[in-house]
Each structure stands twice: as structure tokens, then as C-alpha cells.
Design a protein around this motif. Sequence first.
Motif, mmCIF file in Angstrom:
data_model
loop_
_atom_site.group_PDB
_atom_site.id
_atom_site.type_symbol
_atom_site.label_atom_id
_atom_site.label_comp_id
_atom_site.label_asym_id
_atom_site.label_seq_id
_atom_site.Cartn_x
_atom_site.Cartn_y
_atom_site.Cartn_z
ATOM 1 N N MET A 1 -52.093 113.137 -6.996
ATOM 2 C CA MET A 1 -53.426 113.140 -7.561
ATOM 3 C C MET A 1 -53.405 113.674 -8.988
ATOM 4 S SD MET A 1 -56.497 112.525 -6.535
ATOM 5 C CE MET A 1 -58.166 112.880 -6.614
ATOM 6 N N GLY A 2 -52.728 114.778 -9.173
ATOM 7 C CA GLY A 2 -52.692 115.388 -10.494
ATOM 8 C C GLY A 2 -51.936 114.562 -11.515
ATOM 9 N N LEU A 3 -50.816 114.011 -11.097
ATOM 10 C CA LEU A 3 -50.012 113.241 -12.048
ATOM 11 C C LEU A 3 -50.684 111.929 -12.426
ATOM 12 C CD1 LEU A 3 -46.491 114.022 -10.610
ATOM 13 C CD2 LEU A 3 -47.608 115.024 -12.611
ATOM 14 N N GLN A 4 -51.366 111.298 -11.480
ATOM 15 C CA GLN A 4 -52.103 110.088 -11.851
ATOM 16 C C GLN A 4 -53.255 110.439 -12.780
ATOM 17 O OE1 GLN A 4 -55.314 108.666 -11.050
ATOM 18 N NE2 GLN A 4 -55.931 110.576 -10.104
ATOM 19 N N SER A 5 -53.822 111.638 -12.608
ATOM 20 C CA SER A 5 -54.891 112.070 -13.502
ATOM 21 C C SER A 5 -54.375 112.324 -14.914
ATOM 22 C CB SER A 5 -55.565 113.333 -12.957
ATOM 23 O OG SER A 5 -56.234 113.050 -11.751
ATOM 24 N N VAL A 6 -53.167 112.863 -15.026
ATOM 25 C CA VAL A 6 -52.553 113.031 -16.344
ATOM 26 C C VAL A 6 -52.431 111.669 -17.018
ATOM 27 C CG1 VAL A 6 -50.418 113.632 -17.569
ATOM 28 C CG2 VAL A 6 -51.321 115.163 -15.813
ATOM 29 N N SER A 7 -51.951 110.673 -16.276
ATOM 30 C CA SER A 7 -51.813 109.317 -16.829
ATOM 31 C C SER A 7 -53.165 108.780 -17.282
ATOM 32 C CB SER A 7 -51.216 108.364 -15.793
ATOM 33 O OG SER A 7 -49.903 108.727 -15.475
ATOM 34 N N TYR A 8 -54.167 108.937 -16.434
ATOM 35 C CA TYR A 8 -55.486 108.398 -16.763
ATOM 36 C C TYR A 8 -56.089 109.074 -17.989
ATOM 37 C CZ TYR A 8 -60.388 107.258 -16.664
ATOM 38 O OH TYR A 8 -61.634 106.861 -17.042
ATOM 39 N N TYR A 9 -56.183 110.396 -17.960
ATOM 40 C CA TYR A 9 -56.817 111.108 -19.075
ATOM 41 C C TYR A 9 -56.084 110.873 -20.384
ATOM 42 C CZ TYR A 9 -59.768 113.685 -15.787
ATOM 43 O OH TYR A 9 -60.684 114.028 -14.834
ATOM 44 N N THR A 10 -54.777 110.875 -20.317
ATOM 45 C CA THR A 10 -53.991 110.659 -21.527
ATOM 46 C C THR A 10 -54.186 109.245 -22.050
ATOM 47 O OG1 THR A 10 -52.393 112.280 -20.749
ATOM 48 C CG2 THR A 10 -51.667 110.776 -22.484
ATOM 49 N N THR A 11 -54.224 108.306 -21.163
ATOM 50 C CA THR A 11 -54.379 106.909 -21.559
ATOM 51 C C THR A 11 -55.720 106.660 -22.239
ATOM 52 O OG1 THR A 11 -52.912 106.167 -19.802
ATOM 53 C CG2 THR A 11 -54.422 104.546 -20.696
ATOM 54 N N VAL A 12 -56.801 107.098 -21.598
ATOM 55 C CA VAL A 12 -58.107 106.825 -22.206
ATOM 56 C C VAL A 12 -58.308 107.613 -23.491
ATOM 57 C CG1 VAL A 12 -59.194 106.100 -20.047
ATOM 58 C CG2 VAL A 12 -59.390 108.480 -20.769
ATOM 59 N N THR A 13 -57.588 108.712 -23.640
ATOM 60 C CA THR A 13 -57.678 109.498 -24.870
ATOM 61 C C THR A 13 -56.893 108.853 -26.005
ATOM 62 O OG1 THR A 13 -57.934 111.539 -23.614
ATOM 63 C CG2 THR A 13 -57.218 111.760 -25.908
ATOM 64 N N TRP A 14 -55.669 108.412 -25.750
ATOM 65 C CA TRP A 14 -54.765 108.049 -26.834
ATOM 66 C C TRP A 14 -54.503 106.562 -27.029
ATOM 67 C CZ3 TRP A 14 -54.449 111.260 -30.480
ATOM 68 C CH2 TRP A 14 -54.468 112.634 -30.255
#
Length: 185
Positions: A1-14
Motif C-alpha cells: 500500500m505504501g509503496l504504490q502510494s509513493v509511486s502515485y504521489y510522485t508520479t502526479v507531482t513530477w
Amino acid sequence: MGLQSVSYYTTVTWVPTILLDAGMDVTAAGGMIAYSAFPAALAALLAPTLAARLGPTWLPPVVAVLLLGAAYLGLIIAPASGAVAWMTVLGLGLGASISLSLTYIVWRSPTTHLTGQLSTVSQGFVYLVAGFGPLGIGALHAASDSWAVPLIALCVVLVGQLVAGIVASRPVFIRARGAEGIEAA
């Protein structure tokens, strides 16, 4: 859950900035990240159903991680010229990842009470930690003056997501400490 969230938040940010730096105009770059929500929604709707019907159980999280890895590598190789393809693949991977994460919480809990507890722990703590993903990726970009290094770092995060997804996909119940008499399905 946490690692997929890192991917998501980072992706939509950058990702919009990655596309801007690759020569895409601001409207198109923003449109690409918005477009990725459509394949994400499709994957989020289909992934749990496919996971319930497919064997082996580890296959859905592996496919989700491979999709994300392909998108990140595509953003390294040809960010602007392949943007539609990368955003499609990225959306599919992100959508499948979040819906599988949430589905596994329910499938691995033997009672509704434990489902609530597991959901609280997995979502509460990991979202706090995942919020640091975009900061770390931004720092890597600033230090390297390149988007390749941060995207490779996201691929490394995917290794952890892969391992966690395979473990979570195993058809076993998570047991609360001291719980007795709960049989696995």
C-alpha cells in the motif's frame, strides 16, 4: 500500500514537469497526467475481478509493477514522443496497484473488525510516509540535474512493491495477535 502510494504521489507531482523538461508545452503536459486517470480508472475497476479469477495469485501484482516499470523506463527513453503510450501504461499500473492494495486488505482479513483495523494501519501510516516520496524524488532530480536518476529510483521502489504485492496476494488470512479460532479460507 505504501509503496504504490509513493509511486502515485510522485508520479502526479513530477510527471508533468518531466514532460515539460522534455519539450512538451504546459497544457499538453498537464493533459497527459489527467489522461492517465482514464486507464487508471479502468484498471482499478477490473483488477480485483481479474485477481479473483486468475491463477497464480502473484500474477496481478507482478503485471501492475511491470506496467509501472515500463512507463518509468519509457519516460527515461522518450518522454515527450511516447507520452500517450507511457501515460496509458502508467495509468493501468497505478490503477491496478491501488485497487489490488485495497482489495488485499479485505481478502486477507477474516473478520470485518480486523478489516477495519488493517485498513486503518495500512492507510493511516503509509500515506504519511508516502508523502515524502515526491520530496525525495525532487531532491534526487536537483542533485543529479536529470530525470533518469529519480525514475530509476522509482524502479527500485517497484522492487519493494513487487515483493509486498506477491506476499499480499497469498491466499492466507492476517491474524490479530491473540486471535484464536479463526480459520483461513
